[in-house]
Write a protein that holds these residues in place. Structure first.
Motif, short mmCIF file in Angstrom:
data_model
loop_
_atom_site.label_atom_id
_atom_site.label_comp_id
_atom_site.label_asym_id
_atom_site.label_seq_id
_atom_site.Cartn_x
_atom_site.Cartn_y
_atom_site.Cartn_z
N GLU A 49 38.76 55.99 -29.65
CA GLU A 49 38.73 57.15 -30.55
C GLU A 49 37.42 57.91 -30.32
OE1 GLU A 49 39.31 55.99 -34.59
OE2 GLU A 49 41.11 54.84 -34.13
N PRO A 50 37.49 59.23 -30.19
CA PRO A 50 36.27 60.00 -29.90
C PRO A 50 35.16 59.83 -30.94
CG PRO A 50 38.22 61.34 -29.56
CD PRO A 50 38.68 60.05 -30.17
N LYS A 51 35.51 59.80 -32.23
CA LYS A 51 34.48 59.64 -33.26
C LYS A 51 33.70 58.35 -33.07
CE LYS A 51 36.63 59.65 -37.12
NZ LYS A 51 37.11 59.69 -38.49
N VAL A 52 34.40 57.28 -32.83
CA VAL A 52 33.76 55.98 -32.69
C VAL A 52 32.99 55.91 -31.38
CG1 VAL A 52 34.18 53.50 -32.53
CG2 VAL A 52 35.51 54.88 -34.13
N LYS A 53 33.59 56.41 -30.31
CA LYS A 53 32.95 56.35 -29.00
C LYS A 53 31.61 57.07 -29.01
CE LYS A 53 35.49 57.11 -25.33
NZ LYS A 53 36.25 57.79 -24.26
N TYR A 54 31.59 58.28 -29.54
CA TYR A 54 30.35 59.05 -29.54
C TYR A 54 29.33 58.49 -30.52
CZ TYR A 54 33.02 62.21 -26.65
OH TYR A 54 33.78 62.74 -25.65
N ALA A 55 29.78 57.91 -31.61
CA ALA A 55 28.85 57.28 -32.55
C ALA A 55 28.18 56.07 -31.90
CB ALA A 55 29.59 56.88 -33.82
N VAL A 56 28.94 55.28 -31.17
CA VAL A 56 28.37 54.10 -30.49
C VAL A 56 27.39 54.54 -29.41
CG1 VAL A 56 28.94 52.17 -28.94
CG2 VAL A 56 30.32 52.58 -30.99
N ILE A 57 27.72 55.60 -28.68
CA ILE A 57 26.81 56.11 -27.66
C ILE A 57 25.52 56.60 -28.31
CG2 ILE A 57 26.48 57.98 -25.98
CD1 ILE A 57 29.48 57.66 -25.29
N ALA A 58 25.62 57.30 -29.43
CA ALA A 58 24.43 57.81 -30.12
C ALA A 58 23.55 56.67 -30.61
CB ALA A 58 24.84 58.70 -31.29
N VAL A 59 24.15 55.64 -31.18
CA VAL A 59 23.37 54.49 -31.67
C VAL A 59 22.71 53.78 -30.50
CG1 VAL A 59 23.57 52.22 -32.76
CG2 VAL A 59 24.71 54.19 -33.78
N ALA A 60 23.43 53.60 -29.41
CA ALA A 60 22.85 52.95 -28.23
C ALA A 60 21.69 53.77 -27.69
CB ALA A 60 23.91 52.76 -27.16
N ALA A 61 21.82 55.09 -27.67
CA ALA A 61 20.73 55.93 -27.19
C ALA A 61 19.51 55.81 -28.09
CB ALA A 61 21.20 57.38 -27.11
N LEU A 62 19.72 55.75 -29.40
CA LEU A 62 18.59 55.59 -30.33
C LEU A 62 17.90 54.24 -30.13
CD1 LEU A 62 20.01 57.10 -33.63
CD2 LEU A 62 18.15 58.00 -32.23
N VAL A 63 18.67 53.19 -29.92
CA VAL A 63 18.09 51.86 -29.70
C VAL A 63 17.27 51.85 -28.41
CG1 VAL A 63 18.66 49.45 -29.17
CG2 VAL A 63 19.80 50.62 -31.06
N VAL A 64 17.82 52.45 -27.35
CA VAL A 64 17.09 52.51 -26.08
C VAL A 64 15.82 53.32 -26.25
CG1 VAL A 64 17.18 53.46 -23.73
CG2 VAL A 64 19.10 52.12 -24.63
N PHE A 65 15.91 54.43 -26.93
CA PHE A 65 14.73 55.27 -27.18
C PHE A 65 13.66 54.49 -27.96
CE2 PHE A 65 12.45 58.27 -29.96
CZ PHE A 65 11.80 59.02 -28.99
N ALA A 66 14.08 53.78 -29.00
CA ALA A 66 13.13 53.01 -29.82
C ALA A 66 12.49 51.90 -28.99
CB ALA A 66 13.85 52.42 -31.03
N LEU A 67 13.28 51.23 -28.14
CA LEU A 67 12.71 50.16 -27.30
C LEU A 67 11.73 50.72 -26.28
CD1 LEU A 67 15.84 47.93 -26.64
CD2 LEU A 67 13.83 47.34 -27.99
N LEU A 68 12.08 51.83 -25.65
CA LEU A 68 11.17 52.44 -24.68
C LEU A 68 9.89 52.91 -25.36
CD1 LEU A 68 13.65 54.47 -22.46
CD2 LEU A 68 12.37 52.40 -21.84
N ARG A 69 10.02 53.48 -26.53
CA ARG A 69 8.83 53.95 -27.27
C ARG A 69 7.92 52.77 -27.61
NH1 ARG A 69 8.72 57.26 -32.90
NH2 ARG A 69 6.49 57.63 -32.85
N LYS A 70 8.52 51.66 -28.03
CA LYS A 70 7.73 50.48 -28.39
C LYS A 70 7.06 49.88 -27.16
CE LYS A 70 7.86 46.41 -31.21
NZ LYS A 70 8.56 45.71 -32.25
N LEU A 71 7.74 49.88 -26.04
CA LEU A 71 7.19 49.30 -24.80
C LEU A 71 6.02 50.13 -24.28
CD1 LEU A 71 10.38 48.24 -22.83
CD2 LEU A 71 8.63 46.74 -23.78
N PHE A 72 6.08 51.42 -24.38
CA PHE A 72 5.07 52.27 -23.80
C PHE A 72 3.99 52.71 -24.78
CE2 PHE A 72 8.60 52.94 -20.77
CZ PHE A 72 7.96 52.45 -19.65
#
Length: 73
Positions: A49-72
């Motif tokens: 479902e598009p709503k779920v797919k894009y929400a999961v992608i957005a959450v994954a992007a936020l998690v990756v962003f937060a991890l990269l920010r913490k690492l650097f």
């Protein structure tokens, strides 16, 4: 009134066959792999479902962003 031994034997065999068929059906219905497959199909259908797919992608992007920010930092 006495019953014929042959008819009693036939009834026993019919009951045995019916019981075997019922047990086979119950074994098929209660198969754990069937539940796993059903769960996988349900999750895949929900993620398609598009709503779920894009929400999961957005959450994954936020998690990756937060991890990269913490690492650097």
């Amino acid at each position: 009134m006495a019953r014929d031994p042959d008819s009693i034997q036939r009834e026993i065999e019919q009951a045995r066959d019916a019981l075997a068929a019922t047990l086979d059906e119950l074994g098929t219905r209660a198969n754990p792999q069937r539940f796993v497959d059903s769960g996988k199909e349900s999750v895949r259908a929900k993620l398609d479902e598009p709503k779920v797919k894009y929400a999961v992608i957005a959450v994954a992007a936020l998690v990756v962003f937060a991890l990269l920010r913490k690492l650097f930092r």
